[in-house]
Design an enzyme around this catalytic site. Structure first.
Site: not given
Ligand code: CA
Length: 681
Positions: A333, A362
């Site tokens: 993340d 990400e």
């Protein structure tokens, strides 16, 4: 401010500890506790009978001894398996009680750690358990993103362990209409990797109130090395969640499914309450010059990965999940908040023992208060610095369905013009920011933002449902056939919607109730939904059957694939050489037609078999074209293959190759383009 010294060279030289023994090391005869607390004046271990915070059941307190590098240690004789504990740390004159950052198990809500005999939690045959996709490359993966609870919280799942790890171990589960659900559905779909939303111990669900309706995605870490308790049948006894999570992994592995863990090292649930920040005040989180927590994450704090002992903590944690739970991949993340050195250290350490583990995350650009100079963040723009780590490809996402920040923006599949060249780059796995298909995770839906079907409905409100389904399927065909790593949100294959009762859609369902988030399995009892699911299954099977769609690097892509020139506006097409990647196929033609009219392409001579069109997809031919034109229906994909031909054609191909495949293909492409311009009449 004490934080000012943490990132200094002097502090790191004095206090960087490299040992592998932090936490509670259990053996039958004794347990050794070690905690890193360089700024502490005194550290003790509290031993408790139970795992619930606030219950006055302390059995004993052990004084810890200061050793080198800021590590404190204590030893206790006897078998401590199942004993709960915390550290009591006095630093700067303030006494704080904290869970062990290296806790392997914990009581309810993760306030107290538990000493655990990890071998006693292993399922049968665990020592022989392996990644079912060992030896495959990242571009061979097909990733399916699922929230553990969503899989089984709707009644139509027919799954007994609703919302639990064990829900993903149940076989033979069905909808009222007899459609397979849960594990059977996922297995049948043919995906290789099941990516599960966070299942480390997070803070937003109260494990003591599981009889009440609660839901959260779980992007709020409390204990990084402990499984989440709300997915266990019993969150009070620390070993239960460990045992049930391992059982889940072993059953998935036995069914040919690898497991990816969503990890959120970039921030914690509550920076003030986080165990490391209590033990070494403020060490884990970045602060700005005024002493405020940096908040690039938007969640109140950012992790100071550039500090040596934070980096070690992240590396140790990921390696632990790979080793102890046999996790086969990690999705980071907001990797753009972590520095590239940390990401590379994680990849290197895990790959030492587990070379097949996948890494992606990400890579958005983030603003954060790095505490040291000279560090790059793991964002797309720096992806060349992290060659073993792939990034979500928002280029293909926004091209195909429209910009996620502007729902009126139509995507390529909805007929938005002028995107052909960019779609081509994405199909090649080489969007502008990306040097290799092995670093591009291609997707159009994930847990964030609207579901694909909801998004299409919002951007083309006047389109019929039939047209929207075609757009959905065209998007799927494009990213599932593109070079790179295909990824999709669970339920996209059954037109998942997050619709409210009034018909509006939920964009951010992180804390929405089960009614919004759950997979509605009984949709599959409707033939129109089942047909979409069959289509996805066919696309996946086709991709897995043909190595030419799973090339490993940019050089192979350039060697094997040439975009077709001069097609109708908005239509994209590719000629793909089977080459050494294919036993039986000489070449493929791939056409994507988002237009409202049929698109045609002139084919080289030979017998062309249709494997994918707007209706069907799979590994068995659904039609044959002996000469002339391939025709892609409105809003559809068309994929044709020519069998490896007779010796004459093989010789011709060899001549082409000798002349330089790229040049020849470009020339061939131009000829095809001219031919394609001729209309049917
Ligand atoms: Ca929890």
């Amino acid at each position: 401010m004490i934080q000012d010294i943490y990132s200094t060279e002097e502090f790191e030289r004095e206090y960087t500890y490299t040992g592998k023994d932090l936490g509670a090391s259990w053996s039958k005869r004794k347990t050794t506790f070690k905690v890193w607390a360089p700024t502490a004046e005194e550290v003790k271990v509290n031993l408790y009978r139970g795992g619930a915070e606030g219950v006055p059941d302390r059995k004993e307190q052990l004084k810890m001894r200061r050793e080198d590098r800021g590590v404190w240690t204590a030893e206790k004789k006897g078998n401590l398996n199942g004993v709960y504990y915390t550290y009591e740390v006095t630093a700067g004159g303030v006494k704080r009680e904290a869970c062990d950052p290296y806790a392997r198990a914990a009581g309810v809500n993760g306030a107290r750690a538990m000493v655990i005999d990890l071998r006693s939690t292993d399922p049968k045959g665990w020592e022989r358990d392996r990644d079912p996709h060992a030896g495959a490359g990242i571009t061979d993966a097909v990733i399916y993103e699922l929230h553990i609870r969503d899989a089984s919280s709707d009644k139509s799942s027919g799954i007994r362990h609703s919302g639990k790890y064990l829900g993903l171990t149940e076989k033979g589960t069905k909808t009222p209409g007899g459609s397979a659900t849960g594990l059977d559905h996922i297995k049948k779909l043919g995906i290789t990797h099941l990516h599960l939303l966070p299942f480390y111990d997070y803070g937003s669900v109260d494990e003591a109130r599981l009889d009440e309706p609660q839901f959260n995605w779980g992007y709020d870490p409390v204990n990084y090395n402990v499984p989440e308790g709300s997915y266990a049948t019993d969150p009070y006894h620390g070993e239960v969640r460990v045992r049930e999570l391992k059982k889940m992994v072993s059953v998935l592995h036995r069914n040919g499914i690898s497991v990816v863990m969503d990890v959120v090292y970039n921030h914690v649930h509550d920076a003030g309450a986080f165990c490391v920040n209590k033990i070494v005040p403020g060490y884990f989180s970045r602060t700005d010059k005024e002493g405020n927590f940096s908040n690039g994450s938007g969640c109140g704090n950012d992790t100071a990965s550039e500090r040596s002992m934070v980096r070690k903590y992240i590396v140790d944690s990921v390696a632990y999940w790979a080793e102890e739970y046999h996790i086969d991949g990690f999705r980071f993340d907001l990797a753009g908040l972590l520095d590239t050195e940390t990401i590379n250290a994680v990849v290197k350490e895990v790959h030492r023992e587990h070379p097949d583990v996948l890494f992606y995350g990400e890579g958005w650009n983030m603003h954060t208060a790095l505490t040291k100079e000279g560090y790059l963040l793991a964002a797309q723009a720096n992806c060349r610095q992290t060659p073993g780590f792939a990034y979500f490809n928002d280029s293909i996402r926004d091209l195909l369905k429209g910009n996620v920040f502007d729902t009126s923006d139509k995507g390529y599949v909805a007929g938005q013009g002028g995107r052909e060249r960019e779609v081509e780059k994405c199909f090649l796995g080489l969007p502008d920011w990306c040097p290799s298909p092995a670093q591009a995770v291609n997707y159009v839906s994930c847990h964030d933002n609207f579901t694909l079907m909801d998004r299409i409905a919002l951007s083309v409100p006047d389109a019929s449902r039939e047209e929207r389904v075609k757009m959905n399927n065209l998007a799927a065909a494009i990213y599932l056939l593109s070079q790179g790593v295909p990824f999709f949100q669970a339920g996209e294959e059954m037109l998942r919607t997050k619709a409210r009762e009034d018909g509006s859609f939920v964009e951010n369902s992180y804390a929405s109730p089960d009614e919004i988030n759950s997979l509605k399995w009984d949709a599959l009892d409707d033939p129109s939904y089942a047909a979409v699911c069959d289509y996805y299954r066919g696309l996946i099977a086709f991709r897995k059957a043909h190595g030419a769609f799973r090339l490993a690097n940019a050089e192979e892509v350039r060697k094997h694939i040439a975009p077709l020139e001069g097609l109708e506006p908005n239509v994209t097409g590719f000629r793909i050489l089977g080459g050494e990647k294919e036993e039986a196929v000489e070449e493929f033609f791939v056409i994507f037609n988002p237009g409202r009219e049929e698109a045609q392409v002139c084919l080289p001579e030979g017998k062309w078999e249709i494997f994918i069109n707007g209706e069907k997809a799979g590994t068995k031919a659904i039609g044959t074209i002996r000469k002339g034109r391939g025709k892609a229906a409105p809003i559809s994909a068309l994929v044709l293959a020519k069998e490896r031909a007779d010796s004459k054609k093989t010789r011709r191909r060899k001549r082409l190759k000798a002349a330089g495949a790229v040049t020849v293909l470009t020339a061939a492409g131009a000829a095809l383009a001219r031919a394609a311009r001729r209309k049917k009449n």
